[in-house]
Design a protein around this motif. Structure first.
Motif, PDB file in Angstrom:
ATOM      1  N   ASP A 125      -0.405 -28.406  65.880  1.00 17.77           N
ATOM      2  CA  ASP A 125       0.124 -27.178  67.030  1.00 17.77           C
ATOM      3  C   ASP A 125       0.546 -27.696  68.036  1.00 17.77           C
ATOM      4  OD1 ASP A 125       1.363 -24.305  66.675  1.00 17.77           O
ATOM      5  OD2 ASP A 125      -0.778 -24.433  67.932  1.00 17.77           O
TER       6      ASP A 125
ATOM      7  N   ARG B  17       3.367 -30.427  68.577  1.00 18.56           N
ATOM      8  CA  ARG B  17       5.183 -29.107  68.296  1.00 18.56           C
ATOM      9  C   ARG B  17       5.183 -28.405  70.033  1.00 18.56           C
ATOM     10  NH1 ARG B  17       9.314 -29.167  64.979  1.00 18.56           N
ATOM     11  NH2 ARG B  17       8.052 -30.921  64.044  1.00 18.56           N
TER      12      ARG B  17
ATOM     13  N   ASN C 245       5.795 -30.619  72.715  1.00 16.24           N
ATOM     14  CA  ASN C 245       7.796 -30.899  72.890  1.00 16.24           C
ATOM     15  C   ASN C 245       8.921 -29.243  73.070  1.00 16.24           C
ATOM     16  OD1 ASN C 245       7.121 -33.975  72.616  1.00 16.24           O
ATOM     17  ND2 ASN C 245       6.679 -33.659  70.469  1.00 16.24           N
ATOM     18  N   ASP C 246       8.279 -29.283  72.818  1.00 16.60           N
ATOM     19  CA  ASP C 246       9.165 -27.147  72.793  1.00 16.60           C
ATOM     20  C   ASP C 246       9.721 -27.227  73.964  1.00 16.60           C
ATOM     21  OD1 ASP C 246       9.405 -27.456  69.609  1.00 16.60           O
ATOM     22  OD2 ASP C 246       8.551 -25.629  69.823  1.00 16.60           O
TER      23      ASP C 246
ATOM     24  N   GLY D 278       4.558 -36.086  66.208  1.00 21.61           N
ATOM     25  CA  GLY D 278       5.625 -36.190  67.212  1.00 21.61           C
ATOM     26  C   GLY D 278       4.916 -36.602  68.438  1.00 21.61           C
TER      27      GLY D 278
ATOM     28  N   HIS E 199      11.458 -33.848  66.188  1.00 15.43           N
ATOM     29  CA  HIS E 199      10.675 -33.644  67.742  1.00 15.43           C
ATOM     30  C   HIS E 199      11.436 -33.844  69.247  1.00 15.43           C
ATOM     31  CE1 HIS E 199       6.238 -32.542  66.341  1.00 15.43           C
ATOM     32  NE2 HIS E 199       7.162 -32.940  65.534  1.00 15.43           N
TER      33      HIS E 199
END
Ligand code: QV4
Length: 474
Positions: free
Chosen positions: A79, A82, A85-86, A181, A212
């Motif tokens: 989590d 992600r 990376n977002d 990721g 990712h």
């Protein structure tokens, strides 16, 4: 594998030492992304031994490759990766490929509940048995290659990376993290492994995960912990072509300079001129989680004025792949991270200025430090120009026509007109204040048509550095 896969114009990594995954996810979204940090080095992710009092260093004693530690479990880790990376913040994992845990009386139970018998070199959670390790011996001569690479670093069971089984388990572990990721790895104790074995492992890894946001065929970024003071039998040069290498001479010399043991004027030739690795192969830092605990030249958060100056120089001078340390308060080598009565790591808490309060130091949240992360982003791809010094401990320089820095480490004021190389206008010094709604809360400097401005850094000013850049124009 020297490309850190930074997003946009970002270019600074922060080591969030011992932070929990859920806290890092939150920090990416609320602070690191908005302030332009490029990535986070996280503490080891795989299961470790449980040592009495829970010192931070128990995480350097693996029991298995299950992703459960005091920082969180696999789901929380995934989590975090992600969510970071977002918002354009990469994750680099500290990985232990050299060894498993040291001796433990009887059966050890790790942080994921896995049993092991380290004394027998039995780690069923992987599984590894005695034949996967080098025979036990002690490192007594650090200039003996065999001892350094095949004996046990502080008694930690030394894996044989030339074995197909060991290689396959290490590659499987790293590929699992790539699948989740991550952008790359800090390779712990790289010096204690033969470079040919590491080359095999690195080149066997999967490409980064395109789900990712990484481009096709991206190779994992590798930075290797090799301590080389310049006279070692196993040298940094054996590793530098495989990935970046930690440049410990940088850390020692920047500490010397800002402690006043070496005049700042000499920093004009900083970088390869000082015998450091080529810029693209050097992972640079003022202090790391080991040498911040040693006495000596290295600066840490306990000398804040000099530490902030050294960090400003680190982030302003275009050399190396920069990493900023973010610590927890410690008294001695074994001080555990902030934890509660049940020995669970606690989350950082912040005061109204955003500073950490409950045992976390959070250097990365000091304005003088995160402002320099912004500076480094603003001046990216420019060269050093307009170097000036007073022949001693007052220096200034420009980064193209985008940024300007001045330092005063003398016991008298710096007060004079200096070439800032900036377009005319008024700039906010991002060290003494911030630009908020168009006005500057600290010093401002007016630059004339010739690029000159009046610079004042008093010897008793709170900070001995002043920084201007084009993204902080009033
Ligand atoms: C003790 C004795 C040993 C004895 C052993 C026998 O000191 O002489 O052989 O028992 O059982 C902890 C204890 C240490 C103990 C050891 C094994 O501090 O006293 O040995 O466990 O039980 C971190 C800490 C170490 C810690 C280790 C494992 O710094 O104190 O040891 O984790 O928990 C060299 C290397 C370089 C290394 C650096 C510290 O070239 O690679 O030393 N740096 C990396 C990490 C570092 C980490 C390790 C390597 C090991 O950055 O944080 O060590 O993974 O320079």
């Amino acid at each position: 594998q020297h490309n850190p896969h930074w997003w946009g114009n970002r270019n600074t990594i922060v080591h969030l030492f011992e932070w929990k995954w859920s806290d890092i996810a939150q920090e990416c979204e609320s602070f690191l992304g908005p302030q332009g940090f490029a990535g986070v080095q996280v503490s080891p992710v795989n299961e470790n031994i449980i040592a009495a009092g829970r010192p931070w260093w128990e995480r350097y004693q693996p029991i298995s490759y299950k992703l459960t530690t005091r920082s969180g479990n696999e789901e929380e880790f995934g989590d975090m990766v992600r969510r970071c990376n977002d918002v354009g913040v990469r994750i680099y994992v500290d990985v232990l490929l050299n060894h498993m845990s040291g001796d433990f009386d009887g059966v050890a139970v790790g942080t994921a509940g896995t049993e092991a018998e380290p004394r027998k070199k039995s780690f069923p959670g992987v599984p590894y048995t005695a034949q996967d390790f080098h025979p036990t011996c002690e490192i007594t001569d650090w200039n003996d290659r065999f001892q350094v690479q095949q004996c046990e670093l502080v008694g930690l069971k030394d894996l044989d990376q030339s074995s197909d089984w060991v290689r396959s388990k290490l590659i499987e572990f790293l590929d699992h993290l790539i699948e989740l990721g991550v952008a790359g790895f800090r390779v712990d104790a790289a010096k204690h492994m033969a470079s040919e074995d590491l080359e095999y492992i690195y080149s066997s890894l999967s490409n980064l995960n395109i789900d990712h946001g990484f481009p096709h065929n991206s190779r994992p970024f590798i930075f290797q912990e090799v301590i080389d003071h310049g006279h070692e039998t196993v040298s940094r040069d054996e590793y530098k072509d495989l990935g970046a290498v930690t440049e410990f001479r940088f850390s020692e010399e920047i500490g010397n300079a800002f402690r006043g043991n070496n005049a700042l004027k000499w920093l004009q030739s900083w970088g390869t001129g000082w015998g450091f690795l080529p810029s693209g192969q050097a992972l640079t830092f003022v202090d790391n989680h080991d040498n911040q605990r040693d006495a000596g030249a290295v600066l840490n958060y306990k000398s804040p004025r000099q530490y902030k100056m050294a960090t400003a120089f680190h982030l302003a001078y275009p050399y190396g792949i920069s990493r900023v340390m973010s610590s927890f308060a410690f008294d001695d080598h074994d001080t555990p991270p902030p934890q509660d009565a049940q020995e669970r790591i606690i989350s950082p808490e912040f005061d109204e200025d955003g500073a950490c309060v409950n045992g976390w130091i959070c250097e990365h949240r000091w304005r003088q430090i995160y402002a320099m992360v912004g500076f480094k982003n603003a001046v990216r791809d420019t060269e050093i120009t307009g170097w000036w010094d007073n022949g001693d401990n007052q220096i200034s320089f420009c980064r193209g026509n985008k940024g300007f820095l001045a330092f005063n480490n003398n016991l008298y004021d710096l007060s004079q007109d200096l070439n800032t190389c900036l377009p005319s206008g008024t700039y906010c010094d991002v060290i003494s204040g911030s630009l908020i709604d168009g006005s500057c809360t600290g010093k401002s400097v007016t630059v004339n048509e010739n690029g000159y401005g009046y610079i004042h850094i008093g010897s008793d000013d709170f900070d001995g550095v002043l920084a201007l850049h084009v993204d902080a124009k009033v």
